[in-house]
Scaffold this active site. Structure first.
Site, mmCIF file in Angstrom:
data_model
loop_
_atom_site.group_PDB
_atom_site.id
_atom_site.type_symbol
_atom_site.label_atom_id
_atom_site.label_comp_id
_atom_site.label_asym_id
_atom_site.label_seq_id
_atom_site.Cartn_x
_atom_site.Cartn_y
_atom_site.Cartn_z
ATOM 1 C CG ASN A 23 -0.739 -0.251 2.478
ATOM 2 O OD1 ASN A 23 -0.270 -1.304 2.835
ATOM 3 N ND2 ASN A 23 -0.950 0.729 3.330
ATOM 4 C CG ASP A 24 0.085 4.052 2.934
ATOM 5 O OD1 ASP A 24 -0.856 3.497 2.371
ATOM 6 O OD2 ASP A 24 0.009 4.538 4.079
ATOM 7 C CD GLN A 40 2.921 0.646 5.727
ATOM 8 O OE1 GLN A 40 2.025 0.214 6.439
ATOM 9 N NE2 GLN A 40 4.164 0.763 6.172
ATOM 10 C CG PHE A 80 0.967 1.199 10.513
ATOM 11 C CD1 PHE A 80 1.026 -0.146 10.175
ATOM 12 C CD2 PHE A 80 -0.249 1.693 10.981
ATOM 13 C CE1 PHE A 80 -0.087 -0.978 10.282
ATOM 14 C CE2 PHE A 80 -1.368 0.876 11.086
ATOM 15 C CZ PHE A 80 -1.299 -0.457 10.744
ATOM 16 C CB SER A 81 2.822 5.194 6.421
ATOM 17 O OG SER A 81 2.318 4.289 5.477
ATOM 18 N NE ARG A 146 -3.073 5.484 10.460
ATOM 19 C CZ ARG A 146 -4.250 5.278 11.058
ATOM 20 N NH1 ARG A 146 -4.293 4.989 12.341
ATOM 21 N NH2 ARG A 146 -5.366 5.374 10.379
ATOM 22 C CG ASP A 147 0.380 7.440 8.477
ATOM 23 O OD1 ASP A 147 0.847 6.352 8.867
ATOM 24 O OD2 ASP A 147 -0.789 7.573 8.076
ATOM 25 C CD GLU A 198 -5.362 6.358 7.002
ATOM 26 O OE1 GLU A 198 -5.435 5.410 7.789
ATOM 27 O OE2 GLU A 198 -5.544 6.232 5.775
ATOM 28 C CD1 TRP A 282 -6.936 2.850 2.516
ATOM 29 C CD2 TRP A 282 -6.605 0.650 2.493
ATOM 30 N NE1 TRP A 282 -5.683 2.620 3.019
ATOM 31 C CE2 TRP A 282 -5.456 1.268 3.019
ATOM 32 C CE3 TRP A 282 -6.616 -0.745 2.367
ATOM 33 C CZ2 TRP A 282 -4.337 0.545 3.428
ATOM 34 C CZ3 TRP A 282 -5.484 -1.463 2.789
ATOM 35 C CH2 TRP A 282 -4.381 -0.818 3.302
HETATM 36 C C1 FRU Z 1 -2.890 4.650 4.845
HETATM 37 C C2 FRU Z 1 -2.585 3.803 6.063
HETATM 38 C C3 FRU Z 1 -1.686 4.574 7.028
HETATM 39 C C4 FRU Z 1 -1.011 3.479 7.794
HETATM 40 C C5 FRU Z 1 -0.842 2.410 6.744
HETATM 41 C C6 FRU Z 1 -0.955 0.998 7.267
HETATM 42 O O1 FRU Z 1 -3.222 3.916 3.720
HETATM 43 O O2 FRU Z 1 -3.791 3.418 6.695
HETATM 44 O O3 FRU Z 1 -2.365 5.497 7.842
HETATM 45 O O4 FRU Z 1 0.201 3.881 8.336
HETATM 46 O O5 FRU Z 1 -1.855 2.632 5.762
HETATM 47 O O6 FRU Z 1 -0.618 0.077 6.280
#
Ligand code: FRU
Length: 454
Positions: A23-24, A40, A80-81, A146-147, A198, A282
């Site tokens: 993902n990210d 990710q 996570f990110s 986060r992130d 996010e 998502w």
């Molecule tokens: C965004 C997210 C972030 C998180 C990550 C988890 O797509 O939900 O907020 O860090 O993906 O995989």
């Protein structure tokens, strides 16, 4: 788990993981001629799972070389990110002035969802060592925290950091990337859409009229507007402590008007903003019919700020070497296409239909007033209920400039459109069960088609 689709949907010039899930995009940083992309990654299945940071490097933003996984889950949680900083002056002390470290700042997502920020460093750009001082920003009692995105703070002349805290962002400052002091917040006031915040980013950019502005980016899950996950941006100033909104809007400003561009941020250590997003949504990401891999990034895009009749707006341009300034062959009527990675430049009004031998069609229409993109019958869509819904099938975007030009790149299963000179980006994932091998061009504008060597 996804089953293998009817064909290999892996795009050629968009980044995909060697196998399994992404993902990210994370930790994007430019160091000595090399673009680093972390992402990710769940390396054990083509769907979301306990997250690691995958890693790849590129010199041209098109060809990526896979590197070993950079960060694995640990006792503080999964990874996570987050972002990376090229610590040129060795402020962290993790390297030397001759051999400055790359410092990664990321979220540990722990038991019961506890989210805190941690750091790791690398002096060879491949192997990362986590700090024994982790977490460096403990959780202050917020469920979504986060992130972290690191940037240089030119006002205080130190490191800055922005992270997402539920319905707002927090700003921090640090001299050494290890000790962080909270300096301010932005949101939810000024925000036009609800949803958990996010993947924020904050960067400075000089508008075409010479005005220096700061842009804050926030990705937002299931926004109230249409239930989609989308990336919003705000235009304003940064006083060294916090972002100050300068341009009030009555609706959100989106980074992209398509369905498949989320969690994007910019590279650290460049003078101009260079953006990449996750070219997925998502809503259906875990079920795409792509087989042994799942998820891809957008192409890298250079962002600029343009003054329009509606105020300042972000505009994007394709950045990868070999994608810009190419001249194609003029085309009209029905054309055959012998590759499934190609580009087009379009001026004037035009209806463009990409079609395959099975009668599947992807329609892109530029009228005087709007850009219309329809993937309703573009290919496979039964893999997820949401993907089939009308809300996820077509978009209409009002135009900014009637004389604006459009560039598009189609790459096996991803369409990226930059319409009205980049003011209207539209990213869409499609799954044609046979390659689109013909294009039908109707209307009065001019079209050039160019092949892209991968
Ligand atoms: C965004 C997210 C972030 C998180 C990550 C988890 O797509 O939900 O907020 O860090 O993906 O995989």
């Amino acid at each position: 788990m996804s089953t293998k689709g009817s064909r290999d949907y892996r795009p050629r010039i968009h980044f995909t993981p060697p196998s399994m899930w992404t993902n990210d995009p994370n930790g994007m940083v430019y160091v000595n001629g090399i673009y680093h992309l972390f992402y990710q990654h769940y390396p054990k299945a083509p769907n979301w799972g306990p997250m690691c940071w995958g890693h790849a490097v590129s010199r041209d933003l098109i060809h990526w070389e896979h590197k070993p996984i950079a960060l694995y889950p640990d006792e503080l949680g999964v990874i996570f990110s987050g972002s990376c900083a090229y610590d040129r002056e060795n402020t962290s002390g993790y390297g030397t002035k001759e051999c400055p470290p790359i410092v990664a700042v990321y979220t540990n997502h722990g038991r019961h969802g506890l989210e805190q920020q941690s750091i790791a460093y690398s002096t060879d750009g491949v192997h990362f060592e986590k700090s024994y001082q982790n977490p460096v920003i403990p959780n202050p009692g917020i469920s979504d925290f986060r992130d972290p995105k690191v940037f240089y703070n030119p006002v205080r002349k130190c490191w800055g950091l922005v992270l997402a805290a539920k319905d707002r962002v927090y700003f921090y400052a640090s001299e050494n990337l290890k000790e962080w002091e909270k300096t301010g917040e932005f949101g939810p006031k000024g925000n036009q859409a609800s949803g958990i915040w996010e993947c924020p980013d904050l960067f400075q950019v000089e508008a075409e009229d010479g005005k220096r502005l700061w842009v804050l980016i926030v990705s937002m899950t299931t926004t109230t507007e249409d239930g989609r996950c989308r990336t919003q941006y705000f235009i304003g100033d940064f006083d060294g402590d916090r972002f100050i909104l300068q341009q009030e809007e009555d609706r959100p400003l989106w980074i992209d008007f398509g369905f498949d561009n989320y969690a994007g941020v910019t590279f650290q250590n460049l003078d101009e903003p260079l953006f990449m997003g996750w070219a997925m949504n998502w809503g259906y990401a875990n079920e795409t019919p792509t087989g042994e891999y799942c998820g891809q990034m957008t192409l890298a895009r250079r962002l600029r700020v343009v003054k329009t009749d509606h105020g300042y707006r972000l505009a994007a341009g394709f950045a990868g070497n070999g994608l810009t300034g190419v001249s194609g062959r003029p085309a009209d009527g029905q054309q055959w296409i012998y590759t499934d990675t190609f580009g087009m430049k379009v001026s004037g009004t035009k209806k463009i239909t990409l079609a395959n031998a099975l009668g599947q069609k992807l329609v892109i229409q530029v009228t005087e007033d709007e850009i219309f993109v329809d993937r309703t019958i573009a290919g496979e869509r039964e893999f997820h209920e949401q993907y089939q819904m009308p809300e996820y099938s077509s978009v209409r975007v009002p135009r900014y400039r009637r004389d604006g030009e459009m560039e598009l790149i189609f790459d096996v299963s991803v369409l990226e459109i930059l319409a009205d000179d980049g003011l209207i980006p539209i990213t869409m994932a499609v799954y044609p069960e046979a390659p689109y091998d013909r294009v039908l061009l109707e209307g009065s504008g001019d079209v050039q088609i160019f092949e892209i060597q991968s």
